[in-house]
Design a protein around this motif. Structure first.
Motif, short mmCIF file in Angstrom:
data_model
loop_
_atom_site.label_atom_id
_atom_site.label_comp_id
_atom_site.label_asym_id
_atom_site.label_seq_id
_atom_site.Cartn_x
_atom_site.Cartn_y
_atom_site.Cartn_z
N ASN A 1 -0.11 4.39 -3.56
CA ASN A 1 0.31 3.18 -2.86
C ASN A 1 0.51 2.01 -3.81
O ASN A 1 1.35 1.13 -3.57
CB ASN A 1 -0.73 2.80 -1.80
CG ASN A 1 -0.86 3.85 -0.72
OD1 ASN A 1 -0.04 4.76 -0.61
ND2 ASN A 1 -1.90 3.75 0.09
N THR B 1 6.85 8.27 -3.72
CA THR B 1 7.98 7.73 -2.97
C THR B 1 8.55 6.45 -3.57
O THR B 1 9.73 6.15 -3.40
CB THR B 1 7.58 7.46 -1.51
OG1 THR B 1 6.41 6.62 -1.50
CG2 THR B 1 7.27 8.75 -0.79
N SER C 1 6.57 10.75 2.86
CA SER C 1 5.11 10.83 2.89
C SER C 1 4.60 10.48 4.28
O SER C 1 5.11 9.55 4.91
CB SER C 1 4.51 9.86 1.86
OG SER C 1 3.09 9.82 1.98
N HIS D 1 8.07 6.30 4.11
CA HIS D 1 6.66 6.32 4.52
C HIS D 1 6.59 6.40 6.04
O HIS D 1 6.97 5.46 6.74
CB HIS D 1 5.94 5.05 4.07
CG HIS D 1 5.70 4.98 2.60
ND1 HIS D 1 5.11 3.89 2.00
CD2 HIS D 1 5.96 5.85 1.60
CE1 HIS D 1 5.04 4.10 0.69
NE2 HIS D 1 5.54 5.28 0.44
N THR E 1 7.79 16.23 -0.69
CA THR E 1 6.77 15.57 0.12
C THR E 1 5.39 15.91 -0.41
O THR E 1 5.24 16.53 -1.47
CB THR E 1 6.91 15.97 1.61
OG1 THR E 1 6.06 15.15 2.40
CG2 THR E 1 6.54 17.42 1.85
N ASP F 1 -0.10 7.60 -0.60
CA ASP F 1 1.15 8.26 -0.97
C ASP F 1 0.90 9.26 -2.10
O ASP F 1 0.45 8.90 -3.19
CB ASP F 1 2.17 7.20 -1.42
CG ASP F 1 3.45 7.81 -1.96
OD1 ASP F 1 3.80 8.92 -1.54
OD2 ASP F 1 4.10 7.16 -2.81
N LYS G 1 4.87 6.16 9.59
CA LYS G 1 3.75 5.37 10.09
C LYS G 1 3.92 5.15 11.59
O LYS G 1 4.98 5.43 12.16
CB LYS G 1 3.67 4.03 9.37
CG LYS G 1 4.86 3.10 9.59
CD LYS G 1 4.65 1.80 8.80
CE LYS G 1 5.74 0.79 9.07
NZ LYS G 1 5.53 -0.46 8.29
#
Length: 557
Positions: A486, A180, A171, A188, A128, A176, A190
C-alpha cells in the motif's frame, strides 16, 4: 478455476494451426525474418542471446496439477528439462527450437494453456495476488473479475497494436500484494456504501522511467470496469507516442498530460460508452464466478505441530494465513541456494503437481516473487508437505528473507540485458548461506535486474540491484528503500556502481549497518526510514574512498 468452453478451445486451436503455417512459410522462405518477427512475438516467441525463448501465460497465476505436469513434460521434451517462472505469472522456456514451438503450443492447448499476448505491444497477462480467494485479509476475491478482464483483453481487435505493451494488475486484499501501483492500470477492489467497486490507478510502471501510478478514479462500480478500462486505452492508443519506444508507455503520457487533464479525457471518452454493451451484468459475473467456488474444506481440529527447529522455521517463513480455520497456504521456494531464482526442473514440476493433488485440491498459484503456492493445505498435513518439499529441493525457508530474492535471467539469456543477474544472485546466496543469520536479519526484499527494463523489479526492492554497462564491462547500481504494498515507493540510488566481485561485500555492509542501527524488532525498512540513506552510503563507499586517497598520494609522491 476457470475451464475453457467451446469458443475458447476453438480460438486456441485455430491460433495453433495459424502459427504452424506461419512457421512453415518462414522455413520455406515465403516469409522474411522481418515479416515473421511480429507474428512470432504475438505468440510469445523471442530470439534471445543464445537461443529462442518461449513465454507461456499463466493467467492471474492459477494452474492445476495437470497443467504443471504438462509444463514439465514440455520442458523435458522440447527444452533442457527446466523452466523459469517470471515476475508476471509466466513460464519461460529458454532453449526451444523455433520449429518445435507449434508442437509445444498444441500440447499446451490440450490442458487449456497458451502463449497468446505474452509479448508484443498489446494487453499482457492479467496479474493478481497469489493468495486470492484464500487470504485472511481479503475483502473481495479478485479472480472472477481477473478472468473477465482476461477474456476481454484476449484478441481485442482495437488494442492489438498499442504504442507499447500494457499491463493490468488487480488486488482484492487490504494489503496490496499485486504491485498495482507500478502497472499501466492498477485496480483495487473495495466496498463503499454497500457497493463493490474499484479504485483505478493509472500510469505506473518500472523500467527505464520508474513512476508510481496515480489515482484516476477513487471509486468505480464493478459493472463498469471494462468500459472504463476501454476509455483509458482509447485515450492512450490515440495520444501515446509511437515515434520513441522509450517514451511510448502510458506513464509518460500521464506525466506529460497531467493527471487532472488525463482524467478528464478519460471521463469524456467514457461518457460515450458508460452504459453500453460492454457494461457487466450480474448474470455474466455469476457465470464466471461459478468457476471459482471454494473447495470442499473439512472442519479441522487444532493440531499440535512438531517443534523441530527446522520445521518451525519453515512454517514461520513459508506458510501464509488462510481464511478457513485449520488450513494454511504454503509457499514452495524456488530460491534454493546455488540455483537461478525462479528456475524449476521438470522433475520438480511433477513433484509439485503430486503435492497439489494430494494436499491442495489439485490447484497451484504462481507468485510474482517467482515461487509456487499450494493454497489450501490442512495444517495437519504441513509436516508431510515439508518432508516431500524438502526431498524435491523446494523447502528452503527463505520466503521474505534476503536469499528469497527476485532475479531476472539477465545477461546469461536475455538480449536486452547489460549485465548478468544470476551470478550476482548466487554469490549473495553463498555469502548469506547461514539460515540462523538470515532469520536474525529478518524481512528484506532483494531484487536484481540485468537492465533498465526492470524485469527483476529492482526499483521496489528494499535492496535493489541493477546491472549497467560501463565501457563494455558489467557493473551494478544499488538502490535502497524501495517497497511494494500500500505504501509502494521507489528505491533511492546510493551512488556510483560496483563491480560484480564487490556485490557480496556491498550487501554485507548494508546489512551490518542495519543490524548495528536497528531498534528492537525493527525491520530493515523501519531502520532505513529512521536513519536515512547516508549511514549505508558512507559504510559502502568507506573502503573505496580510502583506496582512492592512497592512490592519489602515491601519484603525488
Amino acid at each position: 478455476m476457470y475451464k475453457y468452453d467451446a469458443i475458447d478451445r476453438q480460438l486456441i486451436n485455430e491460433r495453433v494451426a495459424q502459427f504452424r503455417d506461419q512457421v512453415r512459410r518462414w522455413k520455406a522462405g515465403e516469409l522474411a525474418d522481418d515479416e515473421f518477427r511480429p507474428l512470432r512475438l504475438q505468440n510469445g516467441l523471442y530470439i534471445q542471446r543464445h537461443a529462442p525463448m518461449f513465454r507461456i501465460a499463466v493467467p492471474y497465476g492459477m494452474l492445476n496439477s495437470a497443467q504443471l505436469r504438462k509444463l514439465g513434460d514440455v520442458a523435458a521434451k522440447y527444452d533442457r528439462g527446466y523452466g523459469h517462472f517470471t515476475t508476471r505469472h509466466n513460464l519461460q522456456l529458454n532453449w526451444p527450437k523455433i520449429e518445435d514451438v507449434p508442437e509445444i503450443m498444441a500440447e499446451l492447448a490440450e490442458v487449456e494453456m497458451h502463449a497468446i499476448q505474452t509479448s508484443g505491444n498489446c494487453l499482457r497477462n492479467i496479474t493478481t495476488d497469489p493468495f486470492a480467494g484464500v487470504a485472511a485479509d481479503e475483502v473481495i476475491d479478485p479472480r472472477p473479475l481477473a478472468e473477465i478482464l482476461r477474456e476481454w483483453t484476449t484478441f481485442h481487435p482495437e488494442f492489438a497494436f498499442l504504442p507499447r505493451k500494457f499491463k493490468i494488475a488487480i488486488s482484492g486484499t487490504r494489503e496490496d500484494r499485486a504491485v498495482t501501483w507500478f502497472h499501466d492500470i492498477g485496480l483495487h477492489l473495495k466496498e463503499q456504501d454497500g457497493q463493490v467497486g474499484f479504485t483505478v490507478i493509472v500510469g505506473g510502471g518500472l523500467g527505464r522511467t520508474p513512476i508510481r501510478g496515480q489515482v484516476v478514479r477513487e471509486f468505480l462500480p464493478w459493472q463498469h470496469i471494462l468500459t472504463y478500462c476501454e476509455a483509458i486505452l482509447r485515450v492512450y492508443n490515440r495520444a501515446g507516442r509511437r515515434d520513441n519506444a522509450y517514451k511510448a508507455r502510458i506513464k509518460i503520457l500521464v506525466q506529460a498530460t497531467g493527471i487532472e487533464a488525463f482524467s478528464q479525457q478519460v471521463e469524456d471518452e467514457w461518457a460515450y460508452m458508460k452504459d453500453g454493451p460492454a457494461t457487466l451484468t450480474q448474470a455474466e459475473f455469476d457465470r464466471v464466478a461459478a468457476h471459482f467456488t471454494a473447495p470442499d474444506y473439512e472442519k479441522q481440529d487444532e493440531v499440535a505441530l512438531p517443534t523441530e527447529k527446522a520445521f518451525t522455521k519453515w512454517v514461520d517463513r513459508n506458510t501464509h494465513p488462510h481464511k478457513v480455520p485449520g488450513y494454511a497456504a504454503v509457499t514452495l521456494s524456488l530460491k534454493q541456494h546455488g540455483v537461478a531464482p525462479g528456475d524449476i526442473t521438470s522433475a520438480q514440476m511433477a513433484a509439485v503437481a503430486d503435492l497439489a493433488d494430494q494436499y491442495s485440491f489439485g490447484e497451484l498459484r504462481i507468485s510474482h516473487e517467482q515461487n509456487i503456492i499450494l493454497a489450501d493445505v490442512k495444517k495437519a498435513d504441513l509436516p508431510a508437505v515439508w518432508e516431500k518439499a524438502k526431498a524435491a529441493g523446494l523447502a528452503t525457508p527463505n520466503i521474505g528473507l534476503l536469499t528469497g530474492m527476485i532475479c531476472c535471467p539477465g545477461g546469461d539469456f536475455c538480449d536486452l540485458a547489460n549485465a548478468k543477474s544470476i551470478p550476482i544472485a548466487n554469490a549473495i546466496q553463498a555469502r548469506f548461506d547461514d539460515l540462523d543469520y538470515l532469520f536474525d536479519i529478518g524481512e528484506i526484499d532483494l531484487n536484481i535486474s540485468g537492465c533498465m527494463n526492470a524485469c527483476g523489479h529492482h526499483h521496489v526492492g528494499h535492496i535493489g540491484v541493477l546491472g549497467v554497462d560501463k565501457n563494455d564491462s558489467e557493473f551494478y547500481q544499488v538502490t535502497l528503500g524501495g517497497r511494494q504494498g500500500n505504501d509502494a515507493r521507489l528505491g533511492k540510488v546510493i551512488g556510483p556502481s560496483f563491480s560484480a566481485d564487490e556485490m557480496p561485500d556491498v550487501v554485507d555492509k548494508i546489512i551490518k549497518v542495519y543490524l548495528e542501527s536497528r531498534h528492537a524488532d525493527e525491520r530493515f525498512l523501519d531502520t532505513f526510514d529512521r536513519i536515512g540513506l547516508d549511514p549505508f552510503k558512507n559504510r559502502v563507499y568507506e573502503g573505496r574512498a580510502h583506496g582512492k586517497a592512497k592512490t592519489a598520494q602515491k601519484e603525488a609522491a
